[in-house]
Enzyme design. Sequence first.
Site, mmCIF file in Angstrom:
data_model
loop_
_atom_site.group_PDB
_atom_site.id
_atom_site.type_symbol
_atom_site.label_atom_id
_atom_site.label_comp_id
_atom_site.label_asym_id
_atom_site.label_seq_id
_atom_site.Cartn_x
_atom_site.Cartn_y
_atom_site.Cartn_z
ATOM 1 N N TYR A 141 0.725 -1.211 -0.106
ATOM 2 C CA TYR A 141 -0.183 0.032 -0.031
ATOM 3 C C TYR A 141 0.867 1.320 0.003
ATOM 4 C CZ TYR A 141 -3.950 -2.853 1.163
ATOM 5 O OH TYR A 141 -5.003 -3.952 1.130
ATOM 6 N N ASP A 246 -11.111 -9.143 6.451
ATOM 7 C CA ASP A 246 -12.415 -9.149 5.955
ATOM 8 C C ASP A 246 -12.875 -10.564 5.887
ATOM 9 O OD1 ASP A 246 -12.390 -6.578 5.831
ATOM 10 O OD2 ASP A 246 -12.285 -6.533 3.453
#
Length: 363
Positions: A141, A246
């Site tokens: 990221y 998630d």
Amino acid sequence: MKAHIVTLPGDGVGPEVTAAAVAVLNAVAKHGGHEFRFEEHAIGGTAIDAFGEPLPAASLDACKRADAVLLGAVGGPKWSDPNAKVRPEQGLLALRAALGVYANLRPLQVHPSLANLSPLKNDKLKNVDVLFVRELTGGTYFGAKTRTEDTATDECKYTVHEIERVVRRAFDLARGRKKHLTSVDKANVLETSRLWRSTVQRIAPDYADVTVEHQLVDSMAMLLLTQPSHYDVVVTENLFGDILTDEAAAIAGSLGLLPSASLGDGRNGLYEPIHGSAPDIAGKGIANPTGAILSAAMLLRYSLHLDAEATAIEAAVNQVLRDGPHTRDIGGDAGTDAVRNAVLRALEHHVKTSNASFADASA
């Protein structure tokens, strides 16, 4: 206690769930004799619309001065053009880097009354209590990026220092739990993962009381579904942690249930529910505020060191999850305000019936 808390409601349902969390924090302040000063600022898509950038200087400055930051959500279809030079998520990444919050804590527990909402069979959900520790300010990221007409690259880069500090945080947390740490990597393929694993192996003797195991990320994705109760503390790099947590939220039954805390070496932390901005239900008053309220509990525990108050919020939430009302994502028809009010009532009942006041327990 006096504390300065910056709120960043953000986009979509962010303002709705953040308001619910602030209401609970205000109730805690009232019952415990604390003084919480809230300061609201813009982030994400709403900040782009108002200021042309996803993290305005005023927002960042306020966050740096705060004792803690409570975030709602960022993003939405309005700002989802992948070719856009300015995107809401850039504000969140920049904030994490600026605050130095390198350890993202995401707890996973399955409430017994909601077990039927999980895609897993109930027998696999007994005693599930996992704390994910995701490295938050390194890796893909934050690596260098390139893009041409027909190629693109995303650099994944880690230093020993970045790995060691988050792994040591995970070891320390495991010591306070079941003394079992699982480190997740892809060391059979990726050089960054080989550095990750060798760093964990070097540090492990300093925590001889903690059992350590290593899992490859692809097999870990399977094991989370087949034997989630086996795991205690799970530590991994940024991208892997994003994906696995998630998946873990699905095990719990809804993304709306789970909180998170992003911590660095100082007092200030960034707290947010793990769900997104849910633009399809924004403004309808039906978003589940549970993840945001539990994030507020983590704020009290990790930034303000008010463990009794955090425990009281968690007890109140557990009571509401058991008895209702429930929002639509977990099988009910209640709105955000109804759930917030139920938590407030349960919190007040907890304070009145507990043996010790907040002030006594937090002294």
